[in-house]
Design a protein around this motif. Structure first.
Motif, mmCIF file in Angstrom:
data_model
loop_
_atom_site.group_PDB
_atom_site.id
_atom_site.type_symbol
_atom_site.label_atom_id
_atom_site.label_comp_id
_atom_site.label_asym_id
_atom_site.label_seq_id
_atom_site.Cartn_x
_atom_site.Cartn_y
_atom_site.Cartn_z
ATOM 1 N N CYS A 180 -11.476 33.565 43.369
ATOM 2 C CA CYS A 180 -10.294 34.011 42.598
ATOM 3 C C CYS A 180 -10.685 35.095 41.588
ATOM 4 O O CYS A 180 -9.977 36.098 41.427
ATOM 5 N N MET A 181 -11.800 34.889 40.916
ATOM 6 C CA MET A 181 -12.238 35.851 39.896
ATOM 7 C C MET A 181 -12.684 37.178 40.515
ATOM 8 O O MET A 181 -12.686 38.209 39.854
ATOM 9 N N LYS A 182 -13.034 37.134 41.796
ATOM 10 C CA LYS A 182 -13.484 38.353 42.480
ATOM 11 C C LYS A 182 -12.376 39.391 42.545
ATOM 12 O O LYS A 182 -12.623 40.577 42.724
ATOM 13 N N ALA A 183 -11.118 38.943 42.398
ATOM 14 C CA ALA A 183 -9.975 39.868 42.416
ATOM 15 C C ALA A 183 -10.110 40.896 41.294
ATOM 16 O O ALA A 183 -9.702 42.046 41.442
ATOM 17 N N ASP A 184 -10.703 40.502 40.142
ATOM 18 C CA ASP A 184 -10.890 41.425 39.023
ATOM 19 C C ASP A 184 -11.806 42.578 39.424
ATOM 20 O O ASP A 184 -11.532 43.750 39.157
ATOM 21 N N LYS A 185 -12.931 42.233 40.106
ATOM 22 C CA LYS A 185 -13.898 43.262 40.512
ATOM 23 C C LYS A 185 -13.279 44.220 41.511
ATOM 24 O O LYS A 185 -13.469 45.428 41.441
ATOM 25 N N GLU A 186 -12.515 43.660 42.471
ATOM 26 C CA GLU A 186 -11.881 44.516 43.486
ATOM 27 C C GLU A 186 -10.909 45.483 42.847
ATOM 28 O O GLU A 186 -10.816 46.638 43.231
ATOM 29 N N LYS A 187 -10.185 44.975 41.831
ATOM 30 C CA LYS A 187 -9.212 45.822 41.155
ATOM 31 C C LYS A 187 -9.924 46.982 40.452
ATOM 32 O O LYS A 187 -9.480 48.118 40.473
ATOM 33 N N LYS A 217 -7.552 31.917 32.496
ATOM 34 C CA LYS A 217 -8.417 33.091 32.272
ATOM 35 C C LYS A 217 -7.588 34.254 31.746
ATOM 36 O O LYS A 217 -6.530 34.580 32.281
ATOM 37 N N LYS A 218 -8.059 34.883 30.683
ATOM 38 C CA LYS A 218 -7.301 35.963 30.050
ATOM 39 C C LYS A 218 -7.211 37.186 30.947
ATOM 40 O O LYS A 218 -8.088 37.445 31.761
ATOM 41 N N GLY A 219 -6.152 37.957 30.756
ATOM 42 C CA GLY A 219 -5.944 39.185 31.517
ATOM 43 C C GLY A 219 -4.483 39.571 31.500
ATOM 44 O O GLY A 219 -3.627 38.838 30.976
ATOM 45 N N THR A 220 -4.181 40.724 32.091
ATOM 46 C CA THR A 220 -2.783 41.151 32.192
ATOM 47 C C THR A 220 -2.070 40.294 33.237
ATOM 48 O O THR A 220 -2.720 39.589 34.018
ATOM 49 N N GLU A 221 -0.732 40.372 33.254
ATOM 50 C CA GLU A 221 0.037 39.602 34.238
ATOM 51 C C GLU A 221 -0.361 39.990 35.656
ATOM 52 O O GLU A 221 -0.450 39.149 36.549
ATOM 53 N N ALA A 222 -0.603 41.296 35.874
ATOM 54 C CA ALA A 222 -0.997 41.775 37.210
ATOM 55 C C ALA A 222 -2.341 41.188 37.621
ATOM 56 O O ALA A 222 -2.540 40.792 38.783
ATOM 57 N N GLU A 223 -3.290 41.137 36.674
ATOM 58 C CA GLU A 223 -4.617 40.580 36.974
ATOM 59 C C GLU A 223 -4.528 39.081 37.277
ATOM 60 O O GLU A 223 -5.150 38.588 38.223
ATOM 61 N N LYS A 224 -3.730 38.370 36.475
ATOM 62 C CA LYS A 224 -3.563 36.929 36.706
ATOM 63 C C LYS A 224 -2.945 36.657 38.073
ATOM 64 O O LYS A 224 -3.353 35.744 38.792
ATOM 65 N N LYS A 225 -1.954 37.468 38.432
ATOM 66 C CA LYS A 225 -1.288 37.309 39.736
ATOM 67 C C LYS A 225 -2.259 37.587 40.880
ATOM 68 O O LYS A 225 -2.277 36.895 41.893
ATOM 69 N N ALA A 226 -3.093 38.640 40.711
ATOM 70 C CA ALA A 226 -4.069 38.993 41.757
ATOM 71 C C ALA A 226 -5.052 37.845 41.977
ATOM 72 O O ALA A 226 -5.387 37.516 43.124
ATOM 73 N N ARG A 227 -5.493 37.207 40.885
ATOM 74 C CA ARG A 227 -6.430 36.082 41.011
ATOM 75 C C ARG A 227 -5.776 34.908 41.744
ATOM 76 O O ARG A 227 -6.355 34.322 42.656
ATOM 77 N N THR A 228 -4.543 34.575 41.298
ATOM 78 C CA THR A 228 -3.837 33.446 41.909
ATOM 79 C C THR A 228 -3.592 33.698 43.392
ATOM 80 O O THR A 228 -3.808 32.814 44.229
ATOM 81 N N ASP A 229 -3.160 34.908 43.735
ATOM 82 C CA ASP A 229 -2.859 35.252 45.133
ATOM 83 C C ASP A 229 -4.110 35.200 46.000
ATOM 84 O O ASP A 229 -4.066 34.746 47.149
ATOM 85 N N ARG A 230 -5.221 35.658 45.443
ATOM 86 C CA ARG A 230 -6.472 35.617 46.213
ATOM 87 C C ARG A 230 -6.859 34.164 46.508
ATOM 88 O O ARG A 230 -7.311 33.828 47.600
#
Length: 579
Positions: free
Chosen positions: A572-579, A502-515
């Motif tokens: 995992c994708m919910k991390a984007d909304k929280e951010k 899924k596209k996004g910045t490195e920080a967004e990708k990390k947040a998804r993976t960590d969640r």
């Protein structure tokens, strides 16, 4: 367990104790995570003793003997790791990533996120618990689906549709999952059909009936009689290869450890964050434990066996600490180290006159202690890395690790007995794959009954895999385990692929993976807790009373598992909304 332990401890300390201390959170997480390593070391080896007891060869191991094996192994693991802390964690900070230790530190440092992160762990725990209870408790739908091919005798496709396997696949990632899946594919779609095709009416040792008669019970009978030995040869070879490749690292680690100990010995004014448990105390504890292992009748181990434990223990604690620093605890080849120990220990015990059942039980006891040593050394390394990042006192963490070892050692014997009483090791419910394999290897060496041709097939398959530059251990484990298990793990790995693509910045990708890591850690914990509850139900004979009168077909299981994996992706994708 370290990451969910960190999150849960943060939730408990903030909500119940109304405190917000990062060092207290770190201490709770250090103590809590020790249990997983004691459990892993015990379950990889000690069910072999229960299997011999079921066969009437020995008495069942006592709760005290199991607790002492766990306790001695755990304390030795901590003691062996302490001298390595300065060399591996401090001096190689920035070189060795220690993935779980660094992740735990990030969770603790992001203290204000504790509420939502704890909620993610508990959500995974609750959903997996309900799913597991419906599948294996009420038997609403089968937890394993499969289909044997009529025109391709010996092959069977299948999948265990359980939350923990999806969680393991997500945590290990698509690469490790795919290597396991490839190993399973080789066993179930190449080797087993070849045995069925060429074996036919032949009776091939160790089976006592023909191949065609075995196939009456389905392809899994071929796996039980033949593939386990081929897989055992591959796993043992993978463990030995990984040790040989690690030798330069081991030598370097020894040199660093000795150098850092000499340097610290000369400094009297150490900072709080540099204080380890005193070296003379560690030496004293190691000597006392070695003597107790030798003289206590609970351990059928002679003086040579006690020395093997100390030498191999320190050796594998070094390997384990370095390995988890490089590739993380989830990929730490503890089984391979234990197999290498068992092979060596069994031969030494046999040569020195400790033969028969006494020698076999002694070898498993040595293997059990070494397995726990390696697992705890790896866990302590991750925890001390977390402490190094957040500014904890190493000596207090090391004491905390010992407290965790003592607590889990007191519990592990009861859990092992509960699982055996409920379903029995070596059954479909609890195959106890590693322990069965280790029992088989020890028996084969002591009684000179191993089907060496099959083991050597596994050895050379592992060598081919190594030549092709694939990681041998996950491939070999995939060969050894049932294909349905590898398929369930692969499904979790596929979800991780979609999350990472899924596209996004490195920080967004990390947040998804960590969640996803938090949610899947909760899933594994939830299934484990319900597994223990169902074992209690089975022991007190109320398991049959909760079974529903109707059941969903296999396709229903598949739909529900896919739904669970889709939910994991959504979380995992919910991390984007929280951010």
């Amino acid at each position: 367990a370290s990451i969910p332990a960190a999150v849960i401890s943060m939730g408990i300390i903030r909500v119940i104790l109304r405190k917000d201390s990062i060092l207290e959170n770190n201490m709770v997480q250090t103590i809590g995570s020790a249990g997983e390593s004691v459990a892993a070391g015990a379950i990889f080896t000690l069910p072999a003793l229960f299997l011999w007891a079921e066969e009437g060869k020995i008495a069942f191991p006592s709760i005290l003997s199991i607790a002492l094996i766990a306790l001695f192994g755990g304390i030795l693991g901590v003691c062996f790791m302490v001298p390595l802390r300065q060399a591996l964690i401090v001096e190689e900070h920035g070189t060795l990533p220690f993935p779980e230790g660094t992740a735990c530190a990030e969770v603790l440092l992001a203290g204000e996120e504790g509420g939502s992160k704890a909620g993610t762990v508990f959500a995974g725990l609750g959903i997996a618990a309900v799913y597991k209870f419906l599948a294996d408790g009420m038997q609403l739908f089968p937890s394993e689906i499969g289909h044997a091919f009529k025109n391709y005798s010996g092959a069977q496709i299948g999948m265990q549709v359980l939350p923990a396997l999806g969680g393991v696949g997500y945590i290990c990632g698509p690469k490790i999952s795919s290597y396991m899946f490839a190993g399973g594919t080789l066993s179930w779609f190449v080797l087993m059909p070849m045995i069925a095709l060429f074996g036919g009416d032949a009776t091939i040792f160790p089976a006592s009936v023909t191949v065609n008669e075995l196939l009456v019970d389905g392809p899994s009978a071929l796996w039980a009689n033949y593939i386990k030995y081929i897989g055992a040869g591959a796993v043992a070879t993978g463990g030995i290869i990984s040790l040989i490749k690690s030798l330069p690292l081991i030598v370097r680690t020894f040199k660093q450890a000795i150098g850092s100990m000499k340097k610290n010995a000369g400094s009297s004014n150490q900072l709080r964050t540099e204080q380890d448990l005193p070296f003379p105390l560690l030496i004293g504890v190691i000597i006392v434990i070695a003597v107790l292992i030798w003289i206590l009748p609970i351990f059928p181990v002679n003086l040579i066996g006690a020395l093997i434990i100390v030498v191999f223990g320190f050796f594998f604690a070094t390997v384990s600490s370095r390995m988890v620093g490089l590739i993380g605890s989830s990929n730490n080849p503890v089984s391979g180290m234990t197999i290498a120990t068992l092979l060596f220990a069994t031969v030494i015990l046999k040569v020195t006159g400790t033969t028969g059942l006494t020698g076999m039980v002694g070898a498993i006891s040595i293997g059990g202690i070494i397995c726990i040593v390696a697992a705890i050394a790896g866990d302590a390394s991750q925890d001390l890395k977390t402490g190094f990042i957040v500014g904890a006192t190493p000596s207090k963490q090391q004491v905390g690790e010992i407290i965790g070892v003592v607590a889990s050692s007191a519990a592990i014997g009861f859990v092992l007995y509960l699982l055996n009483e409920a379903w029995g090791y070596g059954t479909e419910k609890i195959p106890a794959a590693q322990a069965t394999m280790m029992k088989m290897l020890v028996e084969g060496i002591m009684n000179e009954e191993l089907p060496w041709a099959m083991i050597l097939i596994g050895v050379f398959i592992a060598i081919v895999v190594e030549i092709l530059k694939m990681p041998v251990m996950p491939f070999a484990v995939g060969m050894y385990l049932p294909f349905s298990l590898s398929a369930g793990i692969m499904a979790g790995g596929v979800v991780r692929i979609f999350v990472e693509k899924k596209k996004g910045t490195e920080a967004e990708k990390k947040a998804r993976t960590d969640r996803g890591l938090l949610f899947t850690s909760g899933m594994i914990a939830g299934e484990g807790i319900i597994g223990i509850l169902l074992a209690v139900f089975a022991v007190v004979k109320i398991d049959s009373k909760i079974i529903l009168p109707f059941h969903l077909p296999q396709v229903g299981s598949l739909v529900l598992y896919i739904a669970l994996l889709v939910l994991l992706y959504v979380v995992c994708m919910k991390a984007d909304k929280e951010k």
